[in-house]
Design a protein around this motif. Structure first.
Motif, PDB file in Angstrom:
ATOM      1  N   THR A 162     -19.067 -49.544   1.652  1.00 18.75           N
ATOM      2  CA  THR A 162     -20.375 -50.204   1.722  1.00 18.75           C
ATOM      3  C   THR A 162     -21.464 -49.319   2.316  1.00 18.75           C
ATOM      4  OG1 THR A 162     -21.522 -52.173   2.524  1.00 18.75           O
ATOM      5  CG2 THR A 162     -19.807 -51.265   3.959  1.00 18.75           C
ATOM      6  N   ALA A 163     -21.132 -48.492   3.297  1.00 18.62           N
ATOM      7  CA  ALA A 163     -22.143 -47.650   3.946  1.00 18.62           C
ATOM      8  C   ALA A 163     -22.599 -46.507   3.051  1.00 18.62           C
ATOM      9  CB  ALA A 163     -21.606 -47.094   5.256  1.00 18.62           C
ATOM     10  N   ALA A 164     -21.842 -46.215   1.995  1.00 20.93           N
ATOM     11  CA  ALA A 164     -22.165 -45.099   1.108  1.00 20.93           C
ATOM     12  C   ALA A 164     -22.797 -45.561  -0.197  1.00 20.93           C
ATOM     13  CB  ALA A 164     -20.899 -44.294   0.808  1.00 20.93           C
ATOM     14  N   LEU A 165     -23.174 -46.840  -0.285  1.00 20.04           N
ATOM     15  CA  LEU A 165     -23.783 -47.393  -1.493  1.00 20.04           C
ATOM     16  C   LEU A 165     -25.266 -47.659  -1.263  1.00 20.04           C
ATOM     17  CD1 LEU A 165     -21.079 -50.030  -2.507  1.00 20.04           C
ATOM     18  CD2 LEU A 165     -21.232 -47.615  -3.150  1.00 20.04           C
ATOM     19  N   HIS A 166     -26.004 -47.801  -2.367  1.00 22.63           N
ATOM     20  CA  HIS A 166     -27.391 -48.241  -2.225  1.00 22.63           C
ATOM     21  C   HIS A 166     -27.373 -49.685  -1.733  1.00 22.63           C
ATOM     22  CE1 HIS A 166     -31.565 -49.138  -2.895  1.00 22.63           C
ATOM     23  NE2 HIS A 166     -31.790 -47.884  -3.224  1.00 22.63           N
ATOM     24  N   PRO A 167     -28.066 -49.996  -0.641  1.00 19.61           N
ATOM     25  CA  PRO A 167     -27.978 -51.336  -0.058  1.00 19.61           C
ATOM     26  C   PRO A 167     -28.469 -52.447  -0.978  1.00 19.61           C
ATOM     27  CG  PRO A 167     -28.948 -49.794   1.502  1.00 19.61           C
ATOM     28  CD  PRO A 167     -28.882 -49.082   0.188  1.00 19.61           C
ATOM     29  N   GLN A 168     -29.362 -52.142  -1.904  1.00 23.62           N
ATOM     30  CA  GLN A 168     -29.952 -53.189  -2.739  1.00 23.62           C
ATOM     31  C   GLN A 168     -29.201 -53.432  -4.036  1.00 23.62           C
ATOM     32  OE1 GLN A 168     -31.938 -54.692  -0.263  1.00 23.62           O
ATOM     33  NE2 GLN A 168     -32.969 -55.308  -2.136  1.00 23.62           N
ATOM     34  N   ASP A 169     -28.790 -52.369  -4.733  1.00 20.86           N
ATOM     35  CA  ASP A 169     -28.154 -52.576  -6.038  1.00 20.86           C
ATOM     36  C   ASP A 169     -26.686 -52.157  -6.073  1.00 20.86           C
ATOM     37  OD1 ASP A 169     -28.252 -49.810  -6.151  1.00 20.86           O
ATOM     38  OD2 ASP A 169     -29.832 -49.731  -7.672  1.00 20.86           O
ATOM     39  N   ALA A 170     -26.158 -51.688  -4.934  1.00 23.77           N
ATOM     40  CA  ALA A 170     -24.737 -51.341  -4.791  1.00 23.77           C
ATOM     41  C   ALA A 170     -24.284 -50.253  -5.759  1.00 23.77           C
ATOM     42  CB  ALA A 170     -23.859 -52.583  -4.938  1.00 23.77           C
ATOM     43  N   THR A 171     -25.209 -49.415  -6.230  1.00 30.98           N
ATOM     44  CA  THR A 171     -24.809 -48.272  -7.048  1.00 30.98           C
ATOM     45  C   THR A 171     -24.357 -47.138  -6.136  1.00 30.98           C
ATOM     46  OG1 THR A 171     -27.100 -47.492  -7.125  1.00 30.98           O
ATOM     47  CG2 THR A 171     -26.324 -48.834  -8.986  1.00 30.98           C
ATOM     48  N   ALA A 172     -23.645 -46.180  -6.743  1.00 27.63           N
ATOM     49  CA  ALA A 172     -23.128 -45.049  -5.977  1.00 27.63           C
ATOM     50  C   ALA A 172     -23.442 -43.751  -6.692  1.00 27.63           C
ATOM     51  CB  ALA A 172     -21.619 -45.178  -5.790  1.00 27.63           C
ATOM     52  N   ARG A 173     -24.050 -42.806  -5.968  1.00 29.72           N
ATOM     53  CA  ARG A 173     -24.226 -41.426  -6.474  1.00 29.72           C
ATOM     54  C   ARG A 173     -22.945 -40.687  -6.114  1.00 29.72           C
ATOM     55  NH1 ARG A 173     -26.542 -37.434  -3.429  1.00 29.72           N
ATOM     56  NH2 ARG A 173     -27.604 -38.982  -2.150  1.00 29.72           N
ATOM     57  N   ALA A 174     -21.933 -40.921  -6.928  1.00 32.60           N
ATOM     58  CA  ALA A 174     -20.572 -40.560  -6.533  1.00 32.60           C
ATOM     59  C   ALA A 174     -20.263 -39.090  -6.747  1.00 32.60           C
ATOM     60  CB  ALA A 174     -19.575 -41.412  -7.311  1.00 32.60           C
ATOM     61  N   HIS A 175     -19.585 -38.530  -5.766  1.00 36.05           N
ATOM     62  CA  HIS A 175     -19.011 -37.192  -5.847  1.00 36.05           C
ATOM     63  C   HIS A 175     -17.508 -37.382  -6.008  1.00 36.05           C
ATOM     64  CE1 HIS A 175     -17.656 -33.437  -3.370  1.00 36.05           C
ATOM     65  NE2 HIS A 175     -17.596 -33.186  -4.660  1.00 36.05           N
ATOM     66  N   LEU A 176     -16.987 -37.103  -7.213  1.00 43.66           N
ATOM     67  CA  LEU A 176     -15.566 -37.255  -7.482  1.00 43.66           C
ATOM     68  C   LEU A 176     -14.877 -35.937  -7.148  1.00 43.66           C
ATOM     69  CD1 LEU A 176     -15.737 -39.282 -10.819  1.00 43.66           C
ATOM     70  CD2 LEU A 176     -15.667 -40.124  -8.468  1.00 43.66           C
ATOM     71  N   VAL A 177     -13.986 -35.967  -6.176  1.00 46.23           N
ATOM     72  CA  VAL A 177     -13.410 -34.752  -5.599  1.00 46.23           C
ATOM     73  C   VAL A 177     -12.060 -34.455  -6.241  1.00 46.23           C
ATOM     74  CG1 VAL A 177     -12.697 -33.607  -3.471  1.00 46.23           C
ATOM     75  CG2 VAL A 177     -14.595 -35.250  -3.430  1.00 46.23           C
ATOM     76  N   ASP A 178     -12.009 -33.321  -6.933  1.00 44.06           N
ATOM     77  CA  ASP A 178     -10.787 -32.849  -7.574  1.00 44.06           C
ATOM     78  C   ASP A 178     -10.091 -31.857  -6.642  1.00 44.06           C
ATOM     79  OD1 ASP A 178      -9.035 -31.188  -9.304  1.00 44.06           O
ATOM     80  OD2 ASP A 178      -9.895 -32.399 -10.914  1.00 44.06           O
ATOM     81  N   GLU A 179      -8.819 -32.036  -6.433  1.00 39.85           N
ATOM     82  CA  GLU A 179      -8.088 -31.185  -5.504  1.00 39.85           C
ATOM     83  C   GLU A 179      -8.186 -29.712  -5.877  1.00 39.85           C
ATOM     84  OE1 GLU A 179      -3.689 -30.868  -3.354  1.00 39.85           O
ATOM     85  OE2 GLU A 179      -3.938 -32.058  -5.194  1.00 39.85           O
ATOM     86  N   ALA A 180      -8.144 -29.398  -7.178  1.00 41.80           N
ATOM     87  CA  ALA A 180      -8.163 -27.998  -7.610  1.00 41.80           C
ATOM     88  C   ALA A 180      -9.499 -27.330  -7.294  1.00 41.80           C
ATOM     89  CB  ALA A 180      -7.880 -27.921  -9.110  1.00 41.80           C
ATOM     90  N   TRP A 181     -10.578 -28.109  -7.201  1.00 39.67           N
ATOM     91  CA  TRP A 181     -11.903 -27.532  -6.974  1.00 39.67           C
ATOM     92  C   TRP A 181     -12.206 -27.314  -5.503  1.00 39.67           C
ATOM     93  CZ3 TRP A 181     -16.524 -28.674 -10.632  1.00 39.67           C
ATOM     94  CH2 TRP A 181     -16.160 -28.358 -11.949  1.00 39.67           C
ATOM     95  N   ASN A 182     -11.624 -28.121  -4.630  1.00 38.81           N
ATOM     96  CA  ASN A 182     -11.845 -27.949  -3.190  1.00 38.81           C
ATOM     97  C   ASN A 182     -10.657 -28.526  -2.428  1.00 38.81           C
ATOM     98  OD1 ASN A 182     -12.800 -27.775  -0.542  1.00 38.81           O
ATOM     99  ND2 ASN A 182     -14.885 -28.329  -1.095  1.00 38.81           N
ATOM    100  N   PRO A 183      -9.551 -27.768  -2.361  1.00 36.35           N
ATOM    101  CA  PRO A 183      -8.326 -28.293  -1.735  1.00 36.35           C
ATOM    102  C   PRO A 183      -8.522 -28.760  -0.296  1.00 36.35           C
ATOM    103  CG  PRO A 183      -7.880 -26.249  -2.919  1.00 36.35           C
ATOM    104  CD  PRO A 183      -9.368 -26.410  -2.892  1.00 36.35           C
TER     105      PRO A 183
END
Length: 582
Positions: A502-523
């Protein structure tokens, strides 16, 4: 073959390409500590050469982005001198006195009889190339220049994971080399331009920037704040603002399609009159909808005219993650790649790709952009020396850890907030874990702590989550399985698990500017998330850039310690050391 790509506009940047692959990239601001610093990026070039164990003699070609360049002092003055910026952008209530027309002013500037655009002036080609030759000792025959929007298109297409497959390539920004947008088809190593949109009638980027200025924020820097403010507006007020703004700016579906002001006059004054009496959040919402609707209509029109179900996007307007998310939802879009930090800083990479392809020949195949950790790395020996030199152990609690990721996770659970500075520095505006402030995403209290005590941010601005790639289905709605390693898309979120982030979402529309973390890219960063998940069951952390408001992201260990000491940060994880305030 080594190619050095350079862009000298705001957020001046250098990139190094080795045999078709981008191996280094950094912006000058990280070294001068002046946000969006412009001009020849001498310090960035030096830092990359040093980090990659190269010398100027190793450089085969220097590729400059843009056919023209402007004086560093002028570019920085526009960004950082508030009084001059107000004058330059025409922030006034009264009508300006009539004087020389635009054509007469341009002619006078060429003859040296009048200043162009209130002090704006170009750097001569001789002086521009001289910055390179004086610094690196290279012959001018080894320096080439490329069109601004061609560089945007090259970065977007060659940097994409499409591996030479046919794609529609769109660029859109404020202005560059007389254009504000372009449309091309990429196939193999060829980029064929179909349409070029002149910036003179107007640009979507300049429209949004003038609205940013109208709302009392910085033209060319705070547009992201307008995007963050927009969802707070009541629907009826937002609709009124959209209708008012639609009367003065929009997309003209001509050939080429154009983004144009529909009424003449000073643009700031025009917007001021148009929005008089409207709520400030409604103005933001109306402007955001203009951007979204215009980009969607333009993308659909270009698809109809030129085909392509893969999209590669570049240029500063595509920093608007909300608009990108809507484009991604279009049924005809099979795959989408938005170049990371796709403002002018990305043109250093585009120029490097173009220079390499021109020299390497038809059989050359560029390597798509991979992890954005392309800046100088943290040296543990240097960190240890810094701790001693600054007597940090005497002022703070300093501990060394073999498994630092476990300690970070423990602190996130117990205290909520930790800054992390480790590994190679990220390229671009988005912090991707190596120069980040991290927090427990399920604890809404961390929002106020970070905003008030650490970053001094505007209250309405949302944070973003870094999510384990293997857990993305728990948190974000991503039916096409689009990659999001660079935080360039906004996603709807899963209401069943929303409380966990909840703290990482937009408070009004609950969207997320998500960073999807792949293990191979940053172990190492992936291990931080894994350790936090092991303790909490939550496969994500709150991630925001490690900087104070108005400053660039930290680059060096010295920057990290300085920011730690000048803020309310409780903990700094610096390489394998944790520095905590007593």
């Amino acid at each position: 073959m080594i190619v050095l790509g350079i862009t000298e506009t705001h957020c001046a940047t250098a990139a190094i390409l080795r045999d078709g692959a981008i191996v280094g990239c950094a912006s000058e601001e990280r070294f001068t500590r002046l946000k969006n610093d412009a001009g020849y990026p001498r310090l960035a070039v030096d830092a990359l050469l040093r980090d990659l164990s190269l010398t100027p003699r190793d450089i085969d070609l220097v590729a400059l982005a843009g056919t023209r360049a402007y004086a560093r002092d002028w570019m920085n003055r526009v960004l950082h001198d508030a009084d001059y910026a107000r004058q330059y952008y025409g922030v006034r209530l009264e009508e300006p006195a009539r004087g020389l027309g635009r054509r007469a002013r341009k002619l006078g500037a060429r003859l040296g009889l009048a200043g162009r655009s209130r002090g704006k002036f170009e750097v001569s080609e001789r002086d521009r190339l001289g910055f390179v030759t004086d610094h690196l000792g290279l012959d001018r025959s080894r320096i080439v220049t490329y069109d601004h929007h061609l560089c945007h298109a090259a970065a977007a297409y060659y940097g994409s994971p499409f591996a030479g497959a046919r794609a529609l390539v769109l660029t859109n920004d404020n202005a560059g080399d007389g254009l504000c947008a372009s449309v091309s088809t990429g196939r193999g190593t060829a980029l064929v331009r179909h349409e070029a949109v002149p910036s003179a009638p107007g640009s979507l980027g300049s429209f949004y920037s003038f609205v940013t200025l109208l709302l009392g924020m910085k033209f060319g820097e705070h547009e992201y704040k307008v995007m963050g403010l927009a969802p707070y507006a009541p629907a009826r007020q937002a609709e009124r603002a959209f209708e008012a703004l639609s009367a003065v700016f929009g997309l003209a579906p001509t050939t080429p399609a154009r983004f144009a002001w529909k009424r003449r006059g000073q643009r700031y004054r025009l917007l001021l009159e148009t929005t008089l009496g409207l709520r400030f959040d409604a103005v933001a919402a109306g402007a955001q909808r203009i951007v979204e609707d215009s980009l969607l209509a333009w993308a659909r029109l270009m698809h109809e005219r030129h085909g392509g179900d893969r999209l590669a996007l570049g240029g500063g307007v595509f920093m608007n993650v909300k608009a990108n998310g809507l484009i991604a939802d279009e049924p005809w879009v099979r795959d989408l790649f938005v170049f990371p930090s796709c403002g002018d800083e990305s043109n250093a990479i585009g120029a490097a790709y173009l220079g390499w392809l021109a020299r390497a020949g038809a059989a050359a195949i560029p390597t798509p952009l991979g992890p954005a950790y392309l800046g100088p790395a943290i040296d543990p020996v240097g960190v240890e020396a810094l701790i001693r030199a600054r007597d940090l152990a005497g002022k703070y609690r300093v501990t060394e850890h073999e498994r630092i990721e476990e300690r970070i996770a423990e602190l996130l659970v117990s205290d909520g907030v930790v800054a992390r500075c480790a590994g190679r520095m990220e390229f671009g505006a988005r912090a991707l874990g190596n120069r980040s402030i991290l927090a427990n995403p399920s604890d809404h209290r961390v929002v106020g702590i970070i905003n008030r005590m650490i970053k001094n941010r505007d209250f309405w601005m949302p944070f973003a989550p870094s999510i384990l790639r293997e857990r993305e289905g728990d948190y974000v709605v991503n039916p096409k399985g689009l990659a999001s390693p660079y935080m360039m898309l906004a996603f709807a979120t899963n209401p069943k698990r929303r409380d966990e982030i909840t703290a990482a979402l937009h408070p009004q529309d609950a969207t997320a500017r998500a960073h999807l973390v792949d293990e191979a890219w940053n172990p190492a960063y992936h291990r931080v998330l894994r350790e936090f998940e092991r303790r909490t069951g939550i496969g994500a952390v709150l991630n925001t850039s490690f900087n104070l408001h108005g400053e660039p992201l930290v680059g060096s260990p010295e920057d990290a310690v300085d920011t730690f000491e000048r803020s309310g940060l409780p903990h700094l994880a610096l390489d394998r050391w944790v520095i905590s305030k007593k």
